[in-house]
Design an enzyme around this catalytic site. Structure first.
Site, mmCIF file in Angstrom:
data_model
loop_
_atom_site.group_PDB
_atom_site.id
_atom_site.type_symbol
_atom_site.label_atom_id
_atom_site.label_comp_id
_atom_site.label_asym_id
_atom_site.label_seq_id
_atom_site.Cartn_x
_atom_site.Cartn_y
_atom_site.Cartn_z
ATOM 1 N N LYS A 97 -38.775 1.522 45.863
ATOM 2 C CA LYS A 97 -37.564 0.789 46.236
ATOM 3 C C LYS A 97 -38.036 -0.476 46.939
ATOM 4 O O LYS A 97 -38.676 -0.414 47.991
ATOM 5 C CB LYS A 97 -36.690 1.628 47.164
ATOM 6 C CG LYS A 97 -35.466 0.860 47.665
ATOM 7 C CD LYS A 97 -34.660 1.682 48.660
ATOM 8 C CE LYS A 97 -33.776 0.777 49.498
ATOM 9 N NZ LYS A 97 -33.108 1.473 50.594
ATOM 10 N N ALA A 184 -26.932 1.698 51.278
ATOM 11 C CA ALA A 184 -26.709 1.084 52.595
ATOM 12 C C ALA A 184 -25.236 0.914 52.936
ATOM 13 O O ALA A 184 -24.421 0.487 52.114
ATOM 14 C CB ALA A 184 -27.406 -0.273 52.736
ATOM 15 N N GLY A 185 -24.918 1.261 54.145
ATOM 16 C CA GLY A 185 -23.569 1.072 54.648
ATOM 17 C C GLY A 185 -22.629 2.224 54.381
ATOM 18 O O GLY A 185 -21.509 2.243 54.900
ATOM 19 N N ASN A 206 -28.623 7.158 54.168
ATOM 20 C CA ASN A 206 -29.654 7.524 55.153
ATOM 21 C C ASN A 206 -29.048 7.689 56.545
ATOM 22 O O ASN A 206 -28.881 8.796 57.032
ATOM 23 C CB ASN A 206 -30.791 6.495 55.171
ATOM 24 C CG ASN A 206 -32.009 6.932 55.990
ATOM 25 O OD1 ASN A 206 -33.053 6.316 55.963
ATOM 26 N ND2 ASN A 206 -31.911 8.013 56.756
ATOM 27 N N THR A 207 -28.653 6.585 57.176
ATOM 28 C CA THR A 207 -28.206 6.614 58.575
ATOM 29 C C THR A 207 -27.103 7.640 58.810
ATOM 30 O O THR A 207 -27.162 8.419 59.776
ATOM 31 C CB THR A 207 -27.694 5.231 59.004
ATOM 32 O OG1 THR A 207 -28.723 4.263 58.788
ATOM 33 C CG2 THR A 207 -27.296 5.210 60.469
#
Lengths: 255, 369
Positions: A97, A184-185, A206-207
């Site tokens: 990635k 993301a996000g 992820n987060t």
């Protein structure tokens, strides 16, 4: 009907991809991978420590998973290329990635440098998954450069704001034949479902998993949401309209 | 933008910090608490006395921001002092020129032995430090030391005297990827009174050094003030502005802010503005809310119990297993004077255990050179 995702000849059973950063422990990360059934996981090379017996993240990733090393920390194409080569030499495989982030305030990627890195790495046999701002012209360039997918951000990393870039992502889904993987996000399972309903091929989170109160449970929820969103897309889910439409259309009398 | 941060600092030359802080109302704190992104005066408001009444909700918000940006991970590093010769006479420092202490400069092979000892603990990020003496620890010597230790660590940072851009380029090529440099105090008059002798008396050269390191493409740039020298609100505020300026002008850098707090040392310096634990926490939280993407470091100047409590409030990096004596790891120098007294003498394993007990992951490697 087989609806498996195919990337560069590899059949992926689960369209939920999981990032391995930010977890409170490698054990918890491992449990989240297992509970969600994720088959593609990203790993930051900067965190891979092959010299450590106890702290080697790679040892906690189930064997059935594809490891997608990411070039976190790269500020330009040259650094991304260097990190990718080191990752492959460290045993992370060919999936890469590309994250080229010259901006540490918003963590937004540099599309131009990402394209340059893609051109080089694709020629070297990497399966290149570029993380980008959603931009049609750049997506076409990435496709021409040999990318295996396009990974547009839904919102800036860590913001958990959902599919803020939906209109641009929809355009990519319509115009680009490569898998579009929203990355993301994504903050909630409903965000992930929304991305899939739009027609995204997969979602990477992820987060929102790593920092949840119960990462193992939420990972499961995300995986189910991605499945539900995909089924909804295939069923032809009715997307929101700009204006009201009567259930008996005006021309119904002609039938 | 560019120019120098000094131009930004000058905007506050006539700013009445005392009056602002005294007049910061509870409503101002509440308004700042509700914002997603703080302006500079919001940041200063959060350093006021009235903000202390909101410490818990501020801490909760700081925790959220830290989780979103850094997750539940604390990076560990260890300092390695290579020389304590110093031409400066900083009134507060254990290594100052006029202090009668055992002076030592490690040979490059001794530095390597120290590095090997540190690496045995599993630490993969090291910070090289030296006093300021171009004669005893010239840039060429520091460069050799960096090259000698690079093979043992994935990241080599430097906390040394300010250099030119060209010198930073050289050290970066040798393997240094991060700079730590504290302005000590941003108050120019106070700075002059504390640093009257030696090259460190040049306030501007020191102030602009982090910028030169960023131009030289150092990956990590860490700034901060030595808390306790001046009034903490002004120094914390200006350190935050310094960080913001660097981040805005050099967005590629990984910005870090540290909170070194004055502790006992060799000599008779009396700390004019000692910082309470509560004020340290307030500073840390306010900084996190002002600069959500900045790494925040807490060293072993602070005791273990406090460091444990600071995890979850915004801290992302901690030193561990530290010795501030030159030759303190492998060369039997633990009885000699260090730069400052270590309050947390825990081993690396003990620090790892403490972090895990807090529900966080201690990480020894977060860079690939």
């Amino acid at each position: 009907m087989d609806d498996a995702l195919i990337i560069s000849g590899h059949k992926i059973d689960n369209r939920f991809f999981l990032g391995t950063g930010k977890f409170a422990s490698y054990k918890l990360m491992q449990e989240a991978i297992i509970s969600s059934g994720a088959r593609v996981v990203t790993v930051a090379l900067r965190r891979v420590d092959t010299q450590s017996a106890h702290d080697n993240i790679l040892k906690y990733i189930p064997k059935e998973c594809i490891i997608m090393a990411n070039t976190s920390g790269a500020r330009n194409a040259d650094e991304a290329i260097r990190i990718a080569r080191i990752a492959r030499a460290a045993g992370c495989g060919d999936w890469i990635k590309i994250e080229v982030i010259p901006d540490n305030k918003y963590l937004l990627p540099d599309n131009a440098q990402t394209i340059l890195a893609t051109e080089v790495l694709a020629k070297e046999g990497f399966i290149v998954m570029p993380y980008v701002n959603p931009d049609l012209a750049d997506a076409r360039r990435l496709s021409d450069a040999g990318a295996a997918s396009i990974m547009p951000l839904g919102a800036p990393i860590g913001t958990n704001k959902g599919v803020c870039m939906r209109e641009l992502i929809k355009i990519l889904i319509q115009e680009i034949s490569l898998p579009i993987i929203v990355d993301a996000g994504i903050g909630r399972p409903s965000h992930a479902a929304e991305a899939m309903e739009l027609g995204a091929s997969a979602v990477l989170v992820n987060t929102a998993v790593a920092t949840a109160e119960d990462p193992v449970l939420i990972a499961q929820a995300f995986s189910l949401a991605v499945k539900a969103g995909r089924i909804a897309y295939r069923a032809g889910v009715v997307l929101p309209k700009a204006q009201a439409e009567p259930s008996s259309p005006l021309t119904g009398f002609l039938r | 933008m560019k120019g120098s941060f000094f131009d930004e600092l000058r905007r506050f030359d006539c700013f009445d910090f005392s009056s602002f802080l005294e007049n910061a109302r509870r409503q101002d704190v509440e308004r700042a608490l509700l914002k997603d992104s703080l302006g500079e005066l919001d940041f200063l408001t959060l350093l006021s006395r009235n903000a202390l009444g909101y410490l818990e909700p501020l801490a909760q918000k700081a925790r959220e921001y830290t989780l979103a940006n850094f997750g539940k991970v604390i990076l560990l590093y260890t300092p390695l002092y290579i020389s304590n010769y110093c031409d400066n006479d900083c009134l507060y420092c254990g290594f100052k020129y006029s202090n009668v202490i055992q002076r030592r400069k490690l040979s490059v092979s001794e530095v390597e032995r120290e590095a090997q000892e540190i690496a045995k603990s599993g630490i993969r990020h090291v910070l090289l430090l030296t006093g300021e003496s171009k004669e005893m620890s010239p840039v060429s010597y520091i460069q050799e030391c960096i090259q000698a230790v690079s093979r043992y660590f994935s990241s080599v940072g430097i906390e040394i005297y300010p250099l030119t851009e060209e010198e930073y380029v050289g050290l970066s090529a040798a393997g240094a990827d991060g700079l730590t440099l504290y302005q000590e105090t941003y108050d120019r008059d106070l700075y002059s009174s504390l640093h009257s002798r030696g090259p460190k008396s040049d306030y501007r050269f020191r102030l602009d050094a982090p910028q030169r390191a960023a131009v030289a493409r150092m990956r990590q740039v860490n700034v901060g003030a030595l808390l306790g020298l001046g009034e903490f609100q002004k120094d914390v505020f200006l350190a935050g502005l310094h960080g913001r300026w660097l981040q805005n002008n050099y967005p590629e850098i990984e910005l870090g802010i540290s909170f070194p707090r004055l502790q006992p040392h060799t000599g008779d310096f009396i700390c004019a503005h000692p910082l309470t634990d509560q004020e340290l926490v307030q500073s840390l939280i306010a900084m996190r809310l002002f600069l959500p993407r900045a790494g925040i470091a807490i060293s072993t100047r602070e005791n273990s119990a406090l460091r444990k409590n600071l995890i979850g409030l915004g801290v992302t990096r901690m030193s561990a297993g530290s010795r501030t004596q030159v030759g303190g790891y492998a060369l039997d120098a633990t009885k000699e004077e260090g730069q400052f007294e270590i309050a947390d003498t825990s081993s690396v394993d003990q620090v790892k255990k403490m972090i895990a007990q807090k529900g966080y992951q201690p990480v020894c490697k977060d860079w690939q050179a």
